[in-house]
Design a protein around this motif. Structure first.
Motif, PDB file in Angstrom:
ATOM      1  N   LYS A 175     -17.166 -30.307 -11.967  1.00 23.71           N
ATOM      2  CA  LYS A 175     -16.419 -30.890 -10.854  1.00 23.71           C
ATOM      3  C   LYS A 175     -14.939 -30.540 -10.983  1.00 23.71           C
ATOM      4  O   LYS A 175     -14.435 -30.300 -12.084  1.00 23.71           O
ATOM      5  CB  LYS A 175     -16.602 -32.404 -10.816  1.00 23.71           C
ATOM      6  CG  LYS A 175     -16.004 -33.137 -11.993  1.00 23.71           C
ATOM      7  CD  LYS A 175     -16.161 -34.633 -11.848  1.00 23.71           C
ATOM      8  CE  LYS A 175     -15.441 -35.315 -12.991  1.00 23.71           C
ATOM      9  NZ  LYS A 175     -14.449 -36.235 -12.567  1.00 23.71           N
ATOM     10  N   LYS A 176     -14.261 -30.513  -9.858  1.00 16.06           N
ATOM     11  CA  LYS A 176     -12.829 -30.244  -9.850  1.00 16.06           C
ATOM     12  C   LYS A 176     -12.077 -31.485 -10.326  1.00 16.06           C
ATOM     13  O   LYS A 176     -12.495 -32.618 -10.080  1.00 16.06           O
ATOM     14  CB  LYS A 176     -12.361 -29.879  -8.445  1.00 16.06           C
ATOM     15  CG  LYS A 176     -12.787 -28.514  -8.005  1.00 16.06           C
ATOM     16  CD  LYS A 176     -12.098 -28.151  -6.719  1.00 16.06           C
ATOM     17  CE  LYS A 176     -12.429 -26.724  -6.354  1.00 16.06           C
ATOM     18  NZ  LYS A 176     -11.733 -26.305  -5.130  1.00 16.06           N
ATOM     19  N   ALA A 177     -10.962 -31.237 -10.994  1.00 11.20           N
ATOM     20  CA  ALA A 177     -10.152 -32.352 -11.493  1.00 11.20           C
ATOM     21  C   ALA A 177      -9.418 -33.014 -10.335  1.00 11.20           C
ATOM     22  O   ALA A 177      -8.884 -32.338  -9.453  1.00 11.20           O
ATOM     23  CB  ALA A 177      -9.155 -31.842 -12.515  1.00 11.20           C
ATOM     24  N   ASP A 178      -9.393 -34.336 -10.348  1.00  8.73           N
ATOM     25  CA  ASP A 178      -8.628 -35.041  -9.327  1.00  8.73           C
ATOM     26  C   ASP A 178      -7.171 -35.155  -9.774  1.00  8.73           C
ATOM     27  O   ASP A 178      -6.788 -34.650 -10.834  1.00  8.73           O
ATOM     28  CB  ASP A 178      -9.244 -36.414  -9.035  1.00  8.73           C
ATOM     29  CG  ASP A 178      -9.238 -37.346 -10.234  1.00  8.73           C
ATOM     30  OD1 ASP A 178      -8.727 -36.952 -11.293  1.00  8.73           O
ATOM     31  OD2 ASP A 178      -9.753 -38.472 -10.117  1.00  8.73           O
ATOM     32  N   GLU A 179      -6.349 -35.792  -8.974  1.00  6.38           N
ATOM     33  CA  GLU A 179      -4.917 -35.868  -9.251  1.00  6.38           C
ATOM     34  C   GLU A 179      -4.622 -36.586 -10.569  1.00  6.38           C
ATOM     35  O   GLU A 179      -3.724 -36.191 -11.306  1.00  6.38           O
ATOM     36  CB  GLU A 179      -4.179 -36.560  -8.099  1.00  6.38           C
ATOM     37  CG  GLU A 179      -4.177 -35.771  -6.813  1.00  6.38           C
ATOM     38  CD  GLU A 179      -3.488 -34.425  -6.967  1.00  6.38           C
ATOM     39  OE1 GLU A 179      -2.428 -34.356  -7.605  1.00  6.38           O
ATOM     40  OE2 GLU A 179      -4.024 -33.435  -6.441  1.00  6.38           O
ATOM     41  N   MET A 180      -5.368 -37.637 -10.877  1.00  2.00           N
ATOM     42  CA  MET A 180      -5.137 -38.387 -12.117  1.00  2.00           C
ATOM     43  C   MET A 180      -5.487 -37.530 -13.325  1.00  2.00           C
ATOM     44  O   MET A 180      -4.747 -37.514 -14.312  1.00  2.00           O
ATOM     45  CB  MET A 180      -5.970 -39.677 -12.110  1.00  2.00           C
ATOM     46  CG  MET A 180      -5.622 -40.596 -13.226  1.00  2.00           C
ATOM     47  SD  MET A 180      -3.892 -41.083 -13.090  1.00  2.00           S
ATOM     48  CE  MET A 180      -3.795 -42.273 -14.361  1.00  2.00           C
ATOM     49  N   GLU A 181      -6.585 -36.804 -13.269  1.00  4.77           N
ATOM     50  CA  GLU A 181      -6.961 -35.927 -14.378  1.00  4.77           C
ATOM     51  C   GLU A 181      -5.945 -34.805 -14.559  1.00  4.77           C
ATOM     52  O   GLU A 181      -5.608 -34.445 -15.687  1.00  4.77           O
ATOM     53  CB  GLU A 181      -8.350 -35.337 -14.140  1.00  4.77           C
ATOM     54  CG  GLU A 181      -9.464 -36.344 -14.331  1.00  4.77           C
ATOM     55  CD  GLU A 181     -10.824 -35.787 -13.954  1.00  4.77           C
ATOM     56  OE1 GLU A 181     -11.797 -36.161 -14.617  1.00  4.77           O
ATOM     57  OE2 GLU A 181     -10.898 -34.972 -13.009  1.00  4.77           O
ATOM     58  N   ALA A 217      -0.493 -31.742 -22.374  1.00  7.16           N
ATOM     59  CA  ALA A 217       0.069 -30.422 -22.693  1.00  7.16           C
ATOM     60  C   ALA A 217       1.555 -30.529 -23.019  1.00  7.16           C
ATOM     61  O   ALA A 217       2.043 -29.895 -23.967  1.00  7.16           O
ATOM     62  CB  ALA A 217      -0.150 -29.464 -21.533  1.00  7.16           C
ATOM     63  N   GLN A 218       2.284 -31.321 -22.263  1.00  9.72           N
ATOM     64  CA  GLN A 218       3.711 -31.504 -22.535  1.00  9.72           C
ATOM     65  C   GLN A 218       3.940 -32.168 -23.883  1.00  9.72           C
ATOM     66  O   GLN A 218       4.817 -31.748 -24.650  1.00  9.72           O
ATOM     67  CB  GLN A 218       4.365 -32.338 -21.432  1.00  9.72           C
ATOM     68  CG  GLN A 218       4.575 -31.591 -20.148  1.00  9.72           C
ATOM     69  CD  GLN A 218       5.175 -32.459 -19.065  1.00  9.72           C
ATOM     70  OE1 GLN A 218       5.097 -33.686 -19.121  1.00  9.72           O
ATOM     71  NE2 GLN A 218       5.751 -31.825 -18.069  1.00  9.72           N
ATOM     72  N   PHE A 233      -2.772 -34.987 -13.828  1.00  7.03           N
ATOM     73  CA  PHE A 233      -1.599 -35.626 -14.428  1.00  7.03           C
ATOM     74  C   PHE A 233      -1.799 -35.845 -15.916  1.00  7.03           C
ATOM     75  O   PHE A 233      -0.901 -35.578 -16.723  1.00  7.03           O
ATOM     76  CB  PHE A 233      -1.315 -36.961 -13.731  1.00  7.03           C
ATOM     77  CG  PHE A 233      -0.203 -37.746 -14.367  1.00  7.03           C
ATOM     78  CD1 PHE A 233       1.113 -37.387 -14.172  1.00  7.03           C
ATOM     79  CD2 PHE A 233      -0.487 -38.837 -15.177  1.00  7.03           C
ATOM     80  CE1 PHE A 233       2.134 -38.101 -14.771  1.00  7.03           C
ATOM     81  CE2 PHE A 233       0.529 -39.552 -15.775  1.00  7.03           C
ATOM     82  CZ  PHE A 233       1.846 -39.181 -15.569  1.00  7.03           C
ATOM     83  N   GLU A 234      -2.980 -36.329 -16.300  1.00  9.15           N
ATOM     84  CA  GLU A 234      -3.271 -36.582 -17.714  1.00  9.15           C
ATOM     85  C   GLU A 234      -3.242 -35.286 -18.522  1.00  9.15           C
ATOM     86  O   GLU A 234      -2.713 -35.250 -19.639  1.00  9.15           O
ATOM     87  CB  GLU A 234      -4.625 -37.263 -17.857  1.00  9.15           C
ATOM     88  CG  GLU A 234      -4.653 -38.681 -17.321  1.00  9.15           C
ATOM     89  CD  GLU A 234      -6.045 -39.243 -17.163  1.00  9.15           C
ATOM     90  OE1 GLU A 234      -7.031 -38.474 -17.263  1.00  9.15           O
ATOM     91  OE2 GLU A 234      -6.159 -40.452 -16.922  1.00  9.15           O
TER      92      GLU A 234
END
Length: 70
Positions: free
Chosen positions: A4-10, A18-19, A12-13
């Protein structure tokens, strides 16, 4: 198995993880290379890895900013 494609929350997480990972490795390599330079008076491999990692980060940032804005 369906991916499945990542939603906006995923997204962001993943971005935050990564940061935080990049920040940790940058600070750890900076401290290690500074300690090594003070102790031996020479730059070790850790300083080279740090500089290459920072260059890759900034060149990637420039590439994607130009790609989005053109």
């Amino acid at each position: 198995m369906k991916i499945k494609k990542a939603d906006e929350m995923e997204k962001f997480e993943i971005k935050q993880a990564a940061q935080n990972g990049f920040l940790f490795y940058t600070v750890a390599l900076l401290i290690w290379s500074s300690y090594d330079f003070i102790k031996t008076g020479e730059r070790g491999w850790e300083a080279t890895i740090l500089l290459v990692g920072i260059c890759v980060y900034f060149w990637t940032l420039v590439y994607y900013k130009r790609k989005v804005h053109s």
